[in-house]
Design a protein around this motif. Sequence first.
Motif, PDB file in Angstrom:
ATOM      1  N   LEU B 376      47.240  54.941  14.037  1.00 17.41           N
ATOM      2  CA  LEU B 376      47.308  53.667  14.748  1.00 17.41           C
ATOM      3  C   LEU B 376      45.916  53.061  14.859  1.00 17.41           C
ATOM      4  N   ALA B 377      44.939  53.912  15.184  1.00 14.03           N
ATOM      5  CA  ALA B 377      43.571  53.421  15.327  1.00 14.03           C
ATOM      6  C   ALA B 377      43.059  52.905  13.989  1.00 14.03           C
ATOM      7  N   ILE B 378      43.309  53.667  12.912  1.00 12.41           N
ATOM      8  CA  ILE B 378      42.857  53.215  11.586  1.00 12.41           C
ATOM      9  C   ILE B 378      43.501  51.876  11.260  1.00 12.41           C
ATOM     10  N   SER B 379      44.821  51.773  11.527  1.00  5.95           N
ATOM     11  CA  SER B 379      45.522  50.525  11.227  1.00  5.95           C
ATOM     12  C   SER B 379      44.926  49.368  12.013  1.00  5.95           C
ATOM     13  N   LEU B 380      44.659  49.622  13.305  1.00  4.49           N
ATOM     14  CA  LEU B 380      44.123  48.544  14.140  1.00  4.49           C
ATOM     15  C   LEU B 380      42.775  48.079  13.630  1.00  4.49           C
ATOM     16  N   VAL B 381      41.903  49.048  13.295  1.00  5.54           N
ATOM     17  CA  VAL B 381      40.576  48.670  12.802  1.00  5.54           C
ATOM     18  C   VAL B 381      40.717  47.884  11.500  1.00  5.54           C
ATOM     19  N   THR B 382      41.620  48.359  10.617  1.00  5.28           N
ATOM     20  CA  THR B 382      41.806  47.648   9.350  1.00  5.28           C
ATOM     21  C   THR B 382      42.285  46.229   9.588  1.00  5.28           C
ATOM     22  N   SER B 383      43.260  46.080  10.519  1.00  6.59           N
ATOM     23  CA  SER B 383      43.748  44.705  10.695  1.00  6.59           C
ATOM     24  C   SER B 383      42.698  43.836  11.378  1.00  6.59           C
TER      25      SER B 383
END
Lengths: 395, 398
Positions: B376-383
Motif C-alpha cells: 500500500l505504501a509503495i502504491s501510494l508513493v508511486t501514485s
Amino acid sequence: MKKWLRENLFRSYLDGVVTLVSAALAIWILTQLWNFVFVTGRWEIIQVNLKLLLVGRFPEESMWLVGLSMISLAFFIGLAAGSLRSTGLKSRKVTEIAIDVTRRFGLLLLLAAAIIYLAGTLDALLAGLQVFAALAVGRLLGGLKTTITWLKPIPKALWLALWALLPIASIGFTLSVASLEEWGGFLINFYIAIVSIVLCFPLGILLALGRRSSFPVVRLLSTTYIELIRGAPLFVLLLLAGVALEFFIPPEIAPDVIFRSVTVFTLFTGAYLAEIIRGGLQSIPKGQTEAGKALGLSTVKIIYLITLPQALRNVIPAQIGQFISLFKDTTLAGAALSVFEVLNIGKAITKQDDFLGQGMIYESLAFVALLFWVGSFVMSRESQRLEKKLGVGVR
Amino acid sequence: MKTRLAGELGMPTSPPGASSRIPIWRNVRFLRVLFQLAVLAIVGAILAWLWNNYQLNVARSSIPTNLDFLDNPANFTIPGNDFDQSQPVRAAFVEGFFNTLQVAVVGILLATVLGTLVGIGRLAKNFLVRKIAAAYVEVIRNLPLLVLLTFMNLAVVLQTFPRIEDAWQPLDLFVISNRGIAIPWFLGSALNIAGVLLLALVISLLVRKLRQNYSDRTGKPSRDVLYAVATFTALLIAGWLVLGYQIEVPIVDGRSTSGGLRLDPSFFALLVALVLYTSSQIAEIVRGSILAVPKGQAEAADALALSGGQKMRLVILPQAFRIAMPALGNQYLNLIKNSSLGASISYFELTQIAQITVGNGSPAVPAFTLTLLVYLAISLVTSLVVNFFNRRLALVER
C-alpha cells in the motif's frame, strides 16, 4: 499492387530495410511456430490428459451434466444479448447472417480446429458446436422478446430472471451430483470466474453509489474499502485467504479453497468494478438527475430508473475488460491456494511417468495458454464490437 | 429552507404554512443522520464480529497477534545474497522489499520503452511493422500473466537455457545458463559510478537549459539535446579517465560465473514476464493517446515541414504522454502489485518472504497485514509521483 507495395512497404530506403528485417523476423517466428505445432510438438501429452485439463477429476458418468450446464449458460447469454437489443429481429438474408457470424467467430472456429487437432478427438468439436447452437437459439429467442407483441410488456428484468433459473438450476444440479472437490481443470477456472462475476456485480454497484453518495459516512467507508483493496496485490490477498480466513469466521465453518478464492475474487473485483461504474455515473449529465427530481421521483428511483442503467451501459466495455482480467487471474488461485485448476494441472502432467523429463512443458503450457487466449480474445473482440455499436464517446 | 429539504428527498413540496413543525420521522436532516448511523452500526457490527472471531480463534490456538515475530531468527537463506539465516525476520523483509523495488523499477523502465515502441509501431505506415506490433499486443494481452511467468520460468529458463558447463556466451559479453544471466558491469565502487553519473546528468541538464535560454535570447537554433548529450558523454569519459573505473565482462568460473553482474534466473523470468505483459498494455495506452492528439497538430507539424521523426518527437509524443499519464500510472501500479507473483517462482521478493516466514511459524495475519501495508505504501508513493508529473504535464486550463 505495385502502388500498395510502395506505399506500405518501401516508402524510402530506410523503410525498405525495416520491411526486410521485420519480414525476416515474421518468417522466422512463423516457421518456428509451424515447426512446433506440426513437426516437433508431441501432443500426446494433451491427448492423454485432455479430460484432466478440461474438467479435472470430474466423474465420468456425470459428464453430460457439465455439457448441460454449459449449454444452458450459453443459451442464457445468447438470450440476454438478444433481449437487451432494442431493435428486435430483423429479417436478414441467411448469407448475410453467415458472413456476419463468420467474421465475428471465424477466428474462434479456427482455434477450435486447432484445439481439436491438438487434442486429437472430435468430442471437443461436438461439444463446441452444441454450445454454439445453444447460443444462437438463445439469441433468436431473445430477439423474439422484442419482436412478438404479447411478449413485449413483460419487464426485461423479470424475463431475464426467469430464464436465469435455467443455468442456475443446471449448475446447482451438477453441484449436487459432483461436489466442487471433484471439479477441476479449466471448468473450475470458469466456475470461479462466473460465480465471482455474478457476486461482485452488486458489490461494485453498491460501492460506486456509496462513493458518490451525499452521506459523508457512507462515502468515507466506500472510499476506504476501494482504495485499500486497490492498493493490495491480488496474489497476497489470496495467500492471506489461504492461511488466515479461518481466523475471522467461527471455527464450525471450514472453508474450502474454492470458497476462499471466490471470496477474494469477489471482494477484489468488486472494488475495481466500483471505480468503473463510478466513472459511468460521472459521465451522466446532471440534467438527468434533475429531470428525475422534476418528475418527483425519489432518490432511489432516480438511481435505478435513470442514472444507473445509463451508467452501466456506458461502461460495458470497461466492465468486460475487468471480467477478462478476472478470468485470467483465476490462474492465481492455483498458485496461491493450490486449487486444482488448469495451469496447475498443466504443470503437473509434465511430471507423469510417461512424460517426465522429456521437456513437455512447452506443449502443456501452449495448450493452457491457448485456452485462455481464445476466451479472452473473443470476449475483448465482442466488447470492441459492442463499444462501436453503443457509440460510447461518439454521441 | 423547508422547501429545499423536501425537494432533496424528491417529495412534492408542501404548501406554505402546512408544515410549520415537521415531525421528527419526516425531518430530512434527522433521517440522514439516522441512516448514516445505521450504516455505521452495520459495518461496525460486521467488523466487530470478525475481530471477535479473530480474538477467539487466536486465543484458542495461542497464536501471537503482535509484530514480535520480526525479531525472531529468519531460519532461511536468500539465494544470490549474503543474508544469513540467523538474521531476524525483519532483515528478511527489508531484503524482500528491496528485491520487489528492484524488479519494479527495472520493469517499469523497460516496459515503458518497449510499450512506447510497440504502440508507435501499431500506427506505423509500414504494413509489416504495423501487423507485427498488433500481433504482439493481441497475443500477450490476452494471456494470463501467470502463464507467461510460468512459461518464462519452467520452459525458457529452467528447460531451454543450457547448463553452466555449456553456457551460451553471445559475443563473449554475456553468460546465459539456467543458473542465471551474467551481464557486463562496472568494476569498482558503485558509489563512485553513481556519483559520476549523477554529476554528469545534472551538468548536462544545466547545459541544456543554458542552450535553451541562449536560443530564446538570440533566436538561433538551440541544439540543446546535442549539447547535453555531448556534455554527458564528455563528463563520463573524463570520469573514466580520472577514476579509472572499467567494465568487467563475466566469465564462466567452474560451476558459477565470476565478474559482471549476475541476474538470478527467477529475477530474469519475473522481469521478462512483467515487461512483456505490461508493455502490451502500455502499447495500447500509447496508441490510444497518440490517436487522441488532435489531428491539427500533425498537420501543423507537416505544414512546418518537420520530418517524420521530428513530428513524432517534438509534436505528437509530448502531447500523447500528457494524455497517457494517468493510465500509465495505473499500469505502473499494476506492475508493482503483479511483482508479487514472483513468489510463485521463488523470487525472493516481499510476498515470498512473507510466505516463507509464515510457513516457518510466524503468525499469518500480522505478517501478511504488514506485507499488504508495505505494498500500500509503495502504491501510494508511486501514485504521488505519477500525480506530481501529471500536474506538471497537465494543460493549464483557463
